[in-house]
Design a protein around this motif. Structure first.
Motif, PDB file in Angstrom:
ATOM      1  N   TYR A  96       0.898  -0.152  -0.406  1.00 54.37           N
ATOM      2  CA  TYR A  96       1.853  -0.803   0.495  1.00 54.37           C
ATOM      3  C   TYR A  96       2.249   0.141   1.637  1.00 54.37           C
ATOM      4  O   TYR A  96       2.279  -0.251   2.809  1.00 54.37           O
ATOM      5  CB  TYR A  96       3.099  -1.251  -0.279  1.00 54.37           C
ATOM      6  N   VAL A  97       2.538   1.393   1.298  1.00 56.98           N
ATOM      7  CA  VAL A  97       2.901   2.369   2.349  1.00 56.98           C
ATOM      8  C   VAL A  97       1.747   2.503   3.340  1.00 56.98           C
ATOM      9  O   VAL A  97       1.947   2.518   4.556  1.00 56.98           O
ATOM     10  CB  VAL A  97       3.265   3.733   1.722  1.00 56.98           C
ATOM     11  N   ARG A  98       0.539   2.553   2.799  1.00 59.19           N
ATOM     12  CA  ARG A  98      -0.620   2.683   3.685  1.00 59.19           C
ATOM     13  C   ARG A  98      -0.765   1.458   4.590  1.00 59.19           C
ATOM     14  O   ARG A  98      -1.257   1.555   5.724  1.00 59.19           O
ATOM     15  CB  ARG A  98      -1.888   2.890   2.831  1.00 59.19           C
ATOM     16  N   SER A  99      -0.285   0.317   4.128  1.00 55.50           N
ATOM     17  CA  SER A  99      -0.421  -0.909   4.930  1.00 55.50           C
ATOM     18  C   SER A  99       0.446  -0.864   6.184  1.00 55.50           C
ATOM     19  O   SER A  99       0.254  -1.674   7.094  1.00 55.50           O
ATOM     20  CB  SER A  99      -0.052  -2.145   4.087  1.00 55.50           C
ATOM     21  N   PHE A 100       1.385   0.084   6.262  1.00 50.86           N
ATOM     22  CA  PHE A 100       2.194   0.220   7.488  1.00 50.86           C
ATOM     23  C   PHE A 100       1.300   0.515   8.696  1.00 50.86           C
ATOM     24  O   PHE A 100       1.676   0.244   9.827  1.00 50.86           O
ATOM     25  CB  PHE A 100       3.226   1.344   7.347  1.00 50.86           C
ATOM     26  N   GLU A 101       0.151   1.094   8.417  1.00 53.10           N
ATOM     27  CA  GLU A 101      -0.771   1.418   9.522  1.00 53.10           C
ATOM     28  C   GLU A 101      -1.244   0.183  10.268  1.00 53.10           C
ATOM     29  O   GLU A 101      -1.619   0.267  11.435  1.00 53.10           O
ATOM     30  CB  GLU A 101      -1.998   2.152   8.974  1.00 53.10           C
ATOM     31  N   GLN A 102      -1.240  -0.955   9.575  1.00 49.72           N
ATOM     32  CA  GLN A 102      -1.743  -2.177  10.203  1.00 49.72           C
ATOM     33  C   GLN A 102      -0.724  -2.768  11.168  1.00 49.72           C
ATOM     34  O   GLN A 102      -1.048  -3.661  11.941  1.00 49.72           O
ATOM     35  CB  GLN A 102      -2.066  -3.239   9.121  1.00 49.72           C
TER      36      GLN A 102
END
Lengths: 354, 150
Positions: A208-214
């Motif tokens: 989920y944290v990594r999805s902030f990149e999108q």
């Protein structure tokens, strides 16, 4: 194609500084560079202040050199930590070596894993339940810069902005996961394993944290653009009349008049000043207090100052452009105050030449 | 997917939100505020500059009822430079004289100034760039020197 695009983006980002980043001939002194570039915020011995306490064993033992390197190179847009684009690669390495030389500091043994798979939707639910209170509902992090006036000194660290592009570029999935697994001793960050989560739950949070990149760049990473470093208006009045009108405008803006002086006061003998360059200093102390709470460095452009000059037969009124402060301080929390200050300055200028 | 991720991050950092390069010169002085203030002013003078004024921001704040640690502004410059530059480039005046912020942080003192070189982005004249370069070196040297005073 992707390789080419990544290369192109990298060149765009680093290209302007490539010459400066050339390796110097002598081996850089990491301790000295740390003292010059880092200690003001992170403390002479890494105990923190404006910046995170680097000397925490739990911090340095969980971050690898790549994280430190990228953090220094990219900074945290809008979150005070600047991008040290002028430092040569060898200088960065020497700073890292200096930090690693502190007692008890060991880099992590695990190799960073490029990608940790997880369920984003479940991770979001867990994030909201376990992380949002400190890191913000959307990963925007804690508020304030962390320095003396903005939070109690007992607070060891501000919760990082997990949605910051600088953080996302620097932190590997492994680093995020390790932090969630182990927590950070000496900070409010606790081990999620000890809070009852399973490793797969933690993987979901990482995803989920990594999805902030999108997502689009968050407001917390925004820096105001200013097309000009100064705001200027031409006055139809004499210098003396314009100064009087500035004083009236300053009062109308609820500011306290501090003093009126020439630019050269203090440099020339009394009576020899050039009154064609006169500065009106004023302050809204309530506004100043609020601004210093957000970022104590803003005093650099305070108290408020309006300059009246006669040049080439024209009388001009000018101030700095407060929007430039956003870029200088790299603190998105100042953006609203910069906008407010910009409006106040424009009102004063307009009023003065009306 | 990972490549796409890298690309997104680089583009965001490189284009949209890259304006985070260090524009401030900062230093930590491991001395209490009064000693640091004295040493700073002496160091500025030793570099050939005149301290034209010290603005006591903390006094203004406390007199208005706000709590603050010691907080001062030191204005300094060279008379000839101020006169010549302000006459030739009046739009520079709002950034003159040079300013250093000094404030207490616990038992230490922090000093900071804008990097004069950054003014070159807006005032891009060769003679000015040369002057900004000299100021940048001088401010760095002042910070270095005052930080080393035991």
């Amino acid at each position: 194609m992707f390789r080419f695009l990544i290369l192109l983006a990298s060149l765009l980002f680093y290209g302007a500084n490539a010459a400066k980043a050339a390796e110097p001939s002598a081996r850089p002194d990491g301790a000295r560079l740390y003292a010059q570039r880092c200690s003001a915020c992170h403390g002479a011995d890494g105990r923190g202040g404006v910046g995170v306490p680097l000397a925490l064993p739990a911090f340095l033992s969980s971050v690898d050199d790549a994280y430190l390197r990228k953090t220094m190179r990219l900074g945290r847009p809008g979150r005070v930590m600047p991008a040290f684009t002028q430092l040569a690669d060898a200088e960065l390495e020497s700073i890292i070596a200096h930090i690693r030389s502190w007692p008890g500091q060991k880099p992590p043994k695990t190799a960073p894993q490029d990608r940790i798979a997880g369920y984003v939707a479940h991770g979001q639910t867990l994030y909201t339940r376990h992380c949002a209170a400190c890191h913000g509902a959307h990963g925007e992090g804690g508020h304030g810069t962390g320095v003396t006036l903005s939070r109690p000194r007992s607070a060891p660290i501000l919760a990082p902005a997990l949605n910051n592009p600088g953080f996302l570029a620097a932190a590997s999935d492994t680093l995020i996961k390790t932090t969630l697994l182990n927590g950070r001793e000496g900070t409010p960050m606790r081990s999620f394993l000890k809070q009852g989560l399973k490793e797969r739950d933690i993987n979901d949070i990482v995803a989920y944290v990594r999805s902030f990149e999108q997502l689009s760049p968050p407001p917390g990473a925004r820096v105001l653009e200013s097309e000009s470093p100064v705001l200027v208006r031409v006055s139809p009045y004499s210098v003396e009349e314009t100064v009087e009108k500035v004083k009236t405008a300053v009062g109308a803006a609820n500011m306290r008049l501090i003093r009126v002086q020439t630019l050269d006061q203090g440099f020339v003998a009394d009576g020899k000043e050039n009154h064609d360059q006169t500065i009106v200093y004023s302050c809204d102390f309530s506004f100043l207090n609020e601004a210093l709470k957000v970022d104590p460095r803003v005093g650099l452009f305070l108290p408020c100052r309006v300059t009246v000059i006669r040049h080439a037969g024209k009388v001009q009124v000018m101030t700095i452009n407060p929007k430039r402060l956003s870029r200088i301080f790299n603190n998105a929390e100042l953006n609203d105050l910069c906008e407010q200050m910009y409006k106040v300055y424009v009102e004063i200028l307009e009023e003065s030449v009306l | 997917m990972n490549r796409l991720r890298m690309l997104v991050v680089f583009v965001l950092l490189g284009l949209g939100v890259s304006a985070a390069a260090d524009e401030l010169l900062m230093a930590r002085i491991t001395q209490p505020f009064p000693e640091a203030m004295n040493n700073l002013q002496e160091t500025i003078r030793a570099k050939g500059y005149v301290v034209s004024r010290v603005q006591r921001v903390d006094v203004g704040l406390t007199s208005s009822g706000f709590q603050t640690a010691e907080y001062r502004l030191v204005f300094f410059g060279k008379q000839a430079e101020i006169r010549e530059l302000s006459a030739a480039y009046p739009e520079l005046i709002p950034y003159l004289p040079l300013t250093i912020v000094v404030f207490a942080e616990g038992d230490d003192t922090l000093v900071l100034a804008t990097d004069p070189l950054k003014l070159g982005e807006f005032f891009n004249k060769p003679e000015l760039l040369k002057r900004f370069g000299v100021w940048e070196k001088d401010v760095r040297a002042i910070f270095d020197d005052v930080s080393r005073i035991p």
